[in-house]
Motif scaffolding. Structure first.
Motif, short mmCIF file in Angstrom:
data_model
loop_
_atom_site.label_atom_id
_atom_site.label_comp_id
_atom_site.label_asym_id
_atom_site.label_seq_id
_atom_site.Cartn_x
_atom_site.Cartn_y
_atom_site.Cartn_z
N UNK A 122 46.40 7.03 -28.86
CA UNK A 122 45.95 6.37 -30.09
C UNK A 122 46.49 4.82 -30.13
N UNK A 123 47.43 4.50 -29.88
CA UNK A 123 47.75 3.22 -29.85
C UNK A 123 47.12 2.22 -29.01
N UNK A 124 46.55 2.75 -27.90
CA UNK A 124 45.63 1.91 -27.11
C UNK A 124 44.24 1.92 -27.86
N UNK A 125 43.93 2.96 -28.37
CA UNK A 125 42.62 3.04 -29.08
C UNK A 125 42.39 2.04 -30.17
N UNK B 131 34.44 -5.69 -27.81
CA UNK B 131 33.22 -5.50 -27.05
C UNK B 131 33.49 -4.33 -25.82
N UNK B 132 34.67 -4.31 -25.23
CA UNK B 132 34.99 -3.35 -24.10
C UNK B 132 35.04 -1.84 -24.81
N UNK B 133 35.75 -1.91 -26.01
CA UNK B 133 35.79 -0.61 -26.77
C UNK B 133 34.55 -0.14 -27.02
N UNK B 134 33.69 -0.86 -27.58
CA UNK B 134 32.50 -0.40 -28.09
C UNK B 134 31.49 0.19 -26.80
N UNK B 135 31.46 -0.50 -26.07
CA UNK B 135 30.85 -0.34 -24.59
C UNK B 135 31.63 1.02 -23.88
N UNK B 136 32.86 1.24 -24.05
CA UNK B 136 33.65 2.21 -23.56
C UNK B 136 33.40 3.58 -24.34
N UNK B 137 33.25 3.54 -25.55
CA UNK B 137 32.97 4.69 -26.47
C UNK B 137 31.52 5.05 -26.32
N UNK C 294 41.23 11.20 -22.87
CA UNK C 294 41.40 10.00 -23.74
C UNK C 294 41.39 10.14 -25.17
N UNK C 295 39.92 10.59 -25.44
CA UNK C 295 39.58 10.45 -26.91
C UNK C 295 40.32 11.82 -27.29
N UNK C 296 40.37 12.94 -26.50
CA UNK C 296 41.12 14.02 -27.15
C UNK C 296 42.52 13.56 -27.44
N UNK C 297 43.13 12.83 -26.74
CA UNK C 297 44.71 12.60 -27.14
C UNK C 297 44.94 11.75 -28.06
N UNK C 298 43.82 10.86 -28.34
CA UNK C 298 43.56 10.06 -29.58
C UNK C 298 43.51 10.70 -30.74
N UNK C 299 42.50 11.66 -30.63
CA UNK C 299 42.23 12.52 -31.74
C UNK C 299 43.45 13.28 -32.03
N UNK C 300 44.17 13.80 -31.31
CA UNK C 300 45.40 14.70 -31.51
C UNK C 300 46.59 13.74 -32.01
N UNK C 301 46.69 12.37 -31.67
CA UNK C 301 47.71 11.42 -32.07
C UNK C 301 47.36 11.26 -33.62
#
Length: 127
Positions: A19-22, A31-37, A50-57
């Motif tokens: 979540x902190x990294x997100x 720019x990198x965030x939007x492209x990665x998403x 990664x997205x599951x852990x960010x969601x869980x956090x």
């Protein structure tokens, strides 16, 4: 310390780091965030993790915040389960809030990153 406690601690720590990294990458590298998403041809298992852990956090944080915000509800508001333990209504409200608000909050972070990237592109000289 039991194995389950160690696994829960590792998962919660990993979700906090994700979540902190997100949030960090959404703000500092939009720019990198939007492209990665963006999902081009499916998501790899690593991206799902990664997205599951960010969601869980974020869900854990919303759960804790909602439970704290409902401090005024007495613990005896709720019902008694088959073991005779009181199940407070506050916990169920906190779970519902975490489940309902996590996806919109992650979407808000994504939208903010996209808007930030757009603003950076408009400020760039020669564009």
């Amino acid at each position: 310390m039991s194995v389950i406690t160690m696994i829960a601690g590792a998962v919660s720590t990993a979700s906090l780091i994700a979540l902190i990294h997100y949030v960090w990458s959404a703000y500092f590298q939009p720019q990198a965030f939007v492209r990665r998403a963006h999902i081009q041809s499916g998501m790899s298992p690593l991206k799902w993790t990664y997205f599951g852990l960010a969601w869980l956090g974020l869900a854990i944080m919303i759960y804790g915040g909602t439970q704290s915000a409902l401090f005024w509800m007495p613990d005896d508001w709720g019902w008694t389960d088959e073991d005779g333990d009181v199940q407070p209504l506050r916990s169920y409200f906190a779970v519902a809030a975490a489940m309902l608000l996590t996806f919109p909050a992650l979407g808000f972070i994504y939208r903010a990153a996209a808007d930030r990237w757009d603003a950076i592109e408009r400020k760039r000289p020669g564009s």
